[in-house]
Design an enzyme around this catalytic site. Structure first.
Site, PDB file in Angstrom:
ATOM      1  N   ASP A  31       0.850  -1.181   0.000  1.00 45.49           N
ATOM      2  CA  ASP A  31       0.000   0.000   0.000  1.00 45.49           C
ATOM      3  C   ASP A  31       0.901   1.252   0.000  1.00 45.49           C
ATOM      4  O   ASP A  31       1.767   1.382   0.876  1.00 45.49           O
ATOM      5  CB  ASP A  31      -0.856  -0.042   1.281  1.00 45.49           C
ATOM      6  CG  ASP A  31      -1.834   1.118   1.373  1.00 45.49           C
ATOM      7  OD1 ASP A  31      -1.684   2.088   0.602  1.00 45.49           O
ATOM      8  OD2 ASP A  31      -2.723   1.053   2.240  1.00 45.49           O
ATOM      9  N   GLU A  83      30.005   5.537   5.938  1.00 43.05           N
ATOM     10  CA  GLU A  83      30.002   4.092   6.162  1.00 43.05           C
ATOM     11  C   GLU A  83      29.886   3.375   4.824  1.00 43.05           C
ATOM     12  O   GLU A  83      29.465   2.231   4.753  1.00 43.05           O
ATOM     13  CB  GLU A  83      28.915   3.682   7.146  1.00 43.05           C
ATOM     14  CG  GLU A  83      27.556   4.238   6.883  1.00 43.05           C
ATOM     15  CD  GLU A  83      26.587   3.863   7.985  1.00 43.05           C
ATOM     16  OE1 GLU A  83      26.356   2.675   8.176  1.00 43.05           O
ATOM     17  OE2 GLU A  83      26.054   4.779   8.633  1.00 43.05           O
ATOM     18  N   CYS A 120      26.052   6.026  11.486  1.00 38.75           N
ATOM     19  CA  CYS A 120      25.567   7.368  11.134  1.00 38.75           C
ATOM     20  C   CYS A 120      26.041   8.462  12.089  1.00 38.75           C
ATOM     21  O   CYS A 120      25.952   9.643  11.753  1.00 38.75           O
ATOM     22  CB  CYS A 120      24.045   7.393  11.101  1.00 38.75           C
ATOM     23  SG  CYS A 120      23.347   6.163  10.008  1.00 38.75           S
ATOM     24  N   THR A 163      14.237   2.307   2.660  1.00 35.28           N
ATOM     25  CA  THR A 163      14.755   3.514   3.341  1.00 35.28           C
ATOM     26  C   THR A 163      16.091   3.976   2.754  1.00 35.28           C
ATOM     27  O   THR A 163      16.847   4.678   3.420  1.00 35.28           O
ATOM     28  CB  THR A 163      14.953   3.247   4.851  1.00 35.28           C
ATOM     29  OG1 THR A 163      15.968   2.238   5.009  1.00 35.28           O
ATOM     30  CG2 THR A 163      13.688   2.771   5.519  1.00 35.28           C
ATOM     31  N   SER A 211      16.765  -2.693  15.618  1.00 31.45           N
ATOM     32  CA  SER A 211      17.547  -1.454  15.463  1.00 31.45           C
ATOM     33  C   SER A 211      16.740  -0.248  15.942  1.00 31.45           C
ATOM     34  O   SER A 211      17.299   0.717  16.480  1.00 31.45           O
ATOM     35  CB  SER A 211      17.991  -1.267  14.006  1.00 31.45           C
ATOM     36  OG  SER A 211      16.916  -0.872  13.185  1.00 31.45           O
ATOM     37  N   HIS A 244      18.690  12.260  14.104  1.00 26.42           N
ATOM     38  CA  HIS A 244      19.090  11.352  13.016  1.00 26.42           C
ATOM     39  C   HIS A 244      17.803  10.757  12.433  1.00 26.42           C
ATOM     40  O   HIS A 244      16.954  10.256  13.164  1.00 26.42           O
ATOM     41  CB  HIS A 244      19.994  10.237  13.540  1.00 26.42           C
ATOM     42  CG  HIS A 244      20.165   9.130  12.547  1.00 26.42           C
ATOM     43  ND1 HIS A 244      20.646   9.359  11.275  1.00 26.42           N
ATOM     44  CD2 HIS A 244      19.890   7.805  12.608  1.00 26.42           C
ATOM     45  CE1 HIS A 244      20.673   8.216  10.613  1.00 26.42           C
ATOM     46  NE2 HIS A 244      20.207   7.253  11.392  1.00 26.42           N
ATOM     47  N   LYS A 253       8.684   8.324  16.663  1.00 25.40           N
ATOM     48  CA  LYS A 253       8.783   7.552  17.919  1.00 25.40           C
ATOM     49  C   LYS A 253       9.755   8.230  18.894  1.00 25.40           C
ATOM     50  O   LYS A 253       9.482   8.338  20.089  1.00 25.40           O
ATOM     51  CB  LYS A 253       9.260   6.118  17.613  1.00 25.40           C
ATOM     52  CG  LYS A 253       8.260   5.308  16.788  1.00 25.40           C
ATOM     53  CD  LYS A 253       8.815   3.923  16.472  1.00 25.40           C
ATOM     54  CE  LYS A 253       8.139   3.250  15.298  1.00 25.40           C
ATOM     55  NZ  LYS A 253       6.702   3.017  15.434  1.00 25.40           N
ATOM     56  N   ASN A 328      17.402   7.845   3.678  1.00 28.73           N
ATOM     57  CA  ASN A 328      18.468   7.875   4.700  1.00 28.73           C
ATOM     58  C   ASN A 328      19.796   8.240   4.048  1.00 28.73           C
ATOM     59  O   ASN A 328      20.224   7.578   3.106  1.00 28.73           O
ATOM     60  CB  ASN A 328      18.562   6.485   5.359  1.00 28.73           C
ATOM     61  CG  ASN A 328      19.396   6.499   6.625  1.00 28.73           C
ATOM     62  OD1 ASN A 328      20.035   7.505   6.952  1.00 28.73           O
ATOM     63  ND2 ASN A 328      19.404   5.386   7.342  1.00 28.73           N
ATOM     64  N   SER A 364      24.153   3.115  14.460  1.00 27.36           N
ATOM     65  CA  SER A 364      23.968   1.728  14.875  1.00 27.36           C
ATOM     66  C   SER A 364      25.267   1.165  15.398  1.00 27.36           C
ATOM     67  O   SER A 364      26.354   1.622  15.050  1.00 27.36           O
ATOM     68  CB  SER A 364      23.484   0.899  13.687  1.00 27.36           C
ATOM     69  OG  SER A 364      22.121   1.149  13.460  1.00 27.36           O
TER      70      SER A 364
HETATM   71  P1  HMG Z   1       8.862  -3.044   7.378  1.00 26.15           P
HETATM   72  O1  HMG Z   1       8.661  -4.319   8.100  1.00 26.15           O
HETATM   73  O2  HMG Z   1       8.895  -3.097   5.906  1.00 26.15           O
HETATM   74  O3  HMG Z   1       7.744  -1.999   7.726  1.00 26.15           O
HETATM   75  O4  HMG Z   1      10.223  -2.411   7.876  1.00 26.15           O
HETATM   76  P2  HMG Z   1       6.531  -2.112   8.789  1.00 26.15           P
HETATM   77  O5  HMG Z   1       5.595  -3.174   8.383  1.00 26.15           O
HETATM   78  O6  HMG Z   1       7.078  -2.121  10.201  1.00 26.15           O
HETATM   79  O7  HMG Z   1       5.834  -0.713   8.512  1.00 26.15           O
HETATM   80  C1  HMG Z   1       6.493   0.486   8.804  1.00 26.15           C
HETATM   81  C2  HMG Z   1       5.481   1.441   9.419  1.00 26.15           C
HETATM   82  O8  HMG Z   1       4.477   1.726   8.447  1.00 26.15           O
HETATM   83  C3  HMG Z   1       4.743   0.866  10.638  1.00 26.15           C
HETATM   84  O9  HMG Z   1       4.501   1.944  11.515  1.00 26.15           O
HETATM   85  C4  HMG Z   1       3.415   0.397  10.049  1.00 26.15           C
HETATM   86  O10 HMG Z   1       2.345   0.345  10.977  1.00 26.15           O
HETATM   87  C5  HMG Z   1       3.184   1.472   8.986  1.00 26.15           C
HETATM   88  P3  HMG Z   1       4.702   1.754  13.114  1.00 26.15           P
HETATM   89  O11 HMG Z   1       3.779   0.671  13.513  1.00 26.15           O
HETATM   90  O12 HMG Z   1       6.152   1.357  13.301  1.00 26.15           O
HETATM   91  O13 HMG Z   1       4.411   3.107  13.676  1.00 26.15           O
HETATM   92  N1  HMG Z   1       2.307   1.057   7.890  1.00 26.15           N
HETATM   93  C6  HMG Z   1       1.297   1.800   7.414  1.00 26.15           C
HETATM   94  N2  HMG Z   1       0.828   3.018   7.778  1.00 26.15           N
HETATM   95  C7  HMG Z   1      -0.237   3.524   7.073  1.00 26.15           C
HETATM   96  N3  HMG Z   1      -0.844   2.847   6.049  1.00 26.15           N
HETATM   97  C8  HMG Z   1      -0.402   1.627   5.673  1.00 26.15           C
HETATM   98  C9  HMG Z   1       0.713   1.048   6.367  1.00 26.15           C
HETATM   99  N4  HMG Z   1       1.392  -0.112   6.250  1.00 26.15           N
HETATM  100  C10 HMG Z   1       2.358  -0.096   7.192  1.00 26.15           C
HETATM  101  N5  HMG Z   1      -1.012   0.985   4.683  1.00 26.15           N
HETATM  102  C11 HMG Z   1      11.945  -1.210   8.941  1.00 26.15           C
HETATM  103  C12 HMG Z   1      10.471  -1.208   8.532  1.00 26.15           C
HETATM  104  C13 HMG Z   1      12.288   0.123   9.577  1.00 26.15           C
HETATM  105  C14 HMG Z   1      12.188  -2.332   9.945  1.00 26.15           C
HETATM  106  C15 HMG Z   1      12.821  -1.441   7.684  1.00 26.15           C
HETATM  107  O14 HMG Z   1      12.613  -0.416   6.772  1.00 26.15           O
HETATM  108  C16 HMG Z   1      14.303  -1.548   7.994  1.00 26.15           C
HETATM  109  O15 HMG Z   1      14.809  -2.612   8.324  1.00 26.15           O
HETATM  110  N6  HMG Z   1      15.055  -0.405   7.819  1.00 26.15           N
HETATM  111  C17 HMG Z   1      16.510  -0.371   8.039  1.00 26.15           C
HETATM  112  C18 HMG Z   1      16.861  -0.217   9.497  1.00 26.15           C
HETATM  113  C19 HMG Z   1      16.477   1.136  10.045  1.00 26.15           C
HETATM  114  O16 HMG Z   1      16.291   2.101   9.322  1.00 26.15           O
HETATM  115  N7  HMG Z   1      16.407   1.231  11.397  1.00 26.15           N
HETATM  116  C20 HMG Z   1      16.126   2.488  12.041  1.00 26.15           C
HETATM  117  C21 HMG Z   1      16.814   2.617  13.397  1.00 26.15           C
HETATM  118  S1  HMG Z   1      18.540   2.241  13.276  1.00 26.15           S
HETATM  119  C22 HMG Z   1      19.245   3.658  12.564  1.00 26.15           C
HETATM  120  O17 HMG Z   1      18.622   4.679  12.457  1.00 26.15           O
HETATM  121  C23 HMG Z   1      20.657   3.538  12.060  1.00 26.15           C
HETATM  122  C24 HMG Z   1      20.806   3.477  10.560  1.00 26.15           C
HETATM  123  O18 HMG Z   1      20.596   4.770  10.007  1.00 26.15           O
HETATM  124  C25 HMG Z   1      22.187   2.954  10.195  1.00 26.15           C
HETATM  125  C26 HMG Z   1      23.390   3.604  10.824  1.00 26.15           C
HETATM  126  O19 HMG Z   1      23.426   4.124  11.909  1.00 26.15           O
HETATM  127  O20 HMG Z   1      24.408   3.484  10.161  1.00 26.15           O
HETATM  128  C27 HMG Z   1      19.803   2.550   9.882  1.00 26.15           C
END
Ligand code: HMG
Length: 446
Positions: A31, A83, A120, A163, A211, A244, A253, A328, A364
């Site tokens: 969606d 990175e 990051c 992302t 994460s 970040h 959040k 990102n 991370s």
């Molecule tokens: P996912 O499983 O594809 O997504 O992965 P989801 O199913 O959890 O959905 C995401 C959000 O969209 C949720 O919201 C859903 O409810 C919502 P939440 O419940 O969390 O509030 N959603 C909808 N809303 C409205 N209408 C809809 C709908 N469908 C779903 N129809 C995940 C998400 C972030 C896990 C994935 O993208 C991922 O693995 N990303 C990479 C890791 C990441 O970014 N982590 C963030 C924290 S770590 C960090 O910031 C460090 C980093 O930058 C690296 C570094 O430091 O070097 C990553």
């Protein structure tokens, strides 16, 4: 003591764009609102075939030096945070300095060059290094160039693919800065974590959901550490709170947690008590589980209050204006959040000089850092010179199959793909191929 901080900034986005709700989501059978509302991203930036972390970083730095009338002699250090490095020995800063020396008169022969790594948070750590170098009086009147540059690519099919992003932020750290003064006080939250890492591999191994928890825990610890050396913060202390931003949904959040923390034991908590009760205190609960359940309920209610929503719209939402269009940028992400907020303030004619920002950086592995910044009198003239919107508008809009080719062409294991560039380079550095020692080579194109 002279203030030290960010004197100037410049941004360079990867020149390609993937529309997440319109182009990516349908291919994944998802969606589009998962992107528009949930994750909060409408686009990702990608590098064109002639772009990489060096060209993006060098192009941002060139714009900055041109605009500020700087020569290499004015710069005493070049630190690159990334990175996405492609060399385990020779730092990206040497490649970038080599590019800049093709264009500017003079050399960075007596500048200290390095590369910073901690996911990051390394962009902010590089600013820290520059700050300390200036404060220690070792800069000989020169400024530091800090460049945060990344191609945040995930393996195809990884949940993180939603992302991705690519771009660079160049920042000039100096005494008596035009943009923001950086606080001497800072707080850290740091733990050995296995949530996101790249053990000698190009694309990250990610435990996505975990994460997010680690991000929030380390950020909370950093806030407490900052308060232990600064002051007990109140939500109204800050004009903006740039975090970040791996994706805007993550910041939603973090912002709620921050607001709960800062409003505890204040008139805000009192005013909300009739509507949603007081904040749960752990001592009042028989078990940790019961306390955590009560916190979850309180947060759900807090999120819906007018007070919280007004604060979020004022201090957080404007910080996401660029991120939501580019994805990102890893080391650069918190720095485009600051720029987005200042651009918004300029558009709204806000009087910001003397106001404070609270900056929450995160990497991370994992570490969060919190510090405050004070906006300087010349901030508006400085921020007015950026052309971020024009860069974003000029990006080439990829079809899904074009996106697949671009991803392959930047995949070190697959190598160059036989397709043409999507955009025409002009007045910028470009990647031209590999030399005899497998070094990457660059040229300036008029
Ligand atoms: P996912 O499983 O594809 O997504 O992965 P989801 O199913 O959890 O959905 C995401 C959000 O969209 C949720 O919201 C859903 O409810 C919502 P939440 O419940 O969390 O509030 N959603 C909808 N809303 C409205 N209408 C809809 C709908 N469908 C779903 N129809 C995940 C998400 C972030 C896990 C994935 O993208 C991922 O693995 N990303 C990479 C890791 C990441 O970014 N982590 C963030 C924290 S770590 C960090 O910031 C460090 C980093 O930058 C690296 C570094 O430091 O070097 C990553």
């Amino acid at each position: 003591m002279e203030p030290v901080g960010i004197d100037a900034v410049e941004v360079w986005t990867g020149k390609l764009k993937l529309d997440l709700p319109e182009t990516f989501a349908p291919q994944k059978g998802e969606d589009p609102d998962k992107y528009r509302k949930g994750i909060g991203l409408v686009g990702s930036s990608f590098p064109d075939l002639y772009e990489d972390i060096v060209t993006m970083g060098a192009n941002a730095a060139k714009r900055l030096m041109d605009r500020k009338g700087l020569t290499p002699d004015d710069i005493g250090r070049i630190d690159v945070a990334t990175e996405s490095a492609f060399d385990n020995s020779k730092p990206v800063s040497t490649y970038i300095a080599g590019c800049l020396e093709q264009y500017f008169d003079g050399e960075f022969r007596h500048a200290n060059k390095g590369e910073r790594k901690f996911a990051c948070v390394a962009g902010t750590q590089s600013i820290d290094d520059a700050y300390n170098w200036i404060r220690a009086g070792r800069n000989r009147g020169r400024a530091a160039l800090v460049i945060a540059t990344d191609t945040a690519l995930y393996a195809r099919g990884d949940p993180g693919e939603a992302t991705q992003g690519a771009g660079a932020v160049a920042m000039l750290i100096d005494e008596d800065p035009d943009l923001v003064e950086i606080s001497n006080e800072q707080g850290y939250g740091s733990m050995d974590e296995t949530d996101f890492l790249k053990p000698n591999q190009q694309f990250p191994s990610v435990d996505g959901k975990r994460s997010m928890q680690v991000y929030l825990s380390r950020m909370r610890e950093a806030v407490e550490d900052f308060e232990s050396v600064a002051w007990d913060m109140h939500p109204d202390d800050f004009a903006y709170v740039p975090f970040h931003t791996p994706f805007p949904g993550m910041v939603r959040k973090a912002a709620l947690l921050g607001y709960r923390h800062m409003s505890r034991d204040t008139e805000i908590e009192d005013a909300l008590a009739d509507e949603i009760g007081r904040q749960p205190r752990e001592d009042d609960y028989a078990s940790r589980e019961a306390y955590e359940e009560a916190i979850r309920e309180y947060m759900d209610a807090l999120k819906e209050t007018e007070q919280y929503q007004a604060w979020y719209d004022r201090t957080i939402e404007p910080t996401l204006n660029i991120s939501r269009q580019v994805g990102n940028w890893y080391t650069g992400s918190v720095h485009i959040a600051r720029i987005a907020a200042l651009q918004y303030a300029a558009e709204e004619d806000q009087e910001l000089a003397g106001e404070k920002l609270l900056v929450g950086s995160y990497g991370s592995g994992a570490q969060a850092e919190i510090h405050a910044e004070t906006v300087q009198p010349n901030w508006e003239q400085e921020i007015a010179q950026l052309n971020v919107d024009a860069q974003l508008q000029a990006r080439y809009d990829l079809s899904y199959s074009e996106y697949e080719h671009v991803h392959d062409s930047h995949n070190h294991e697959k190598g160059a793909v036989d397709i043409d560039d999507f955009t025409e380079p002009s007045d910028e550095f470009v990647f031209t191929g590999w030399g005899r020692m497998n070094e990457r080579q660059y040229e300036y194109i008029e």
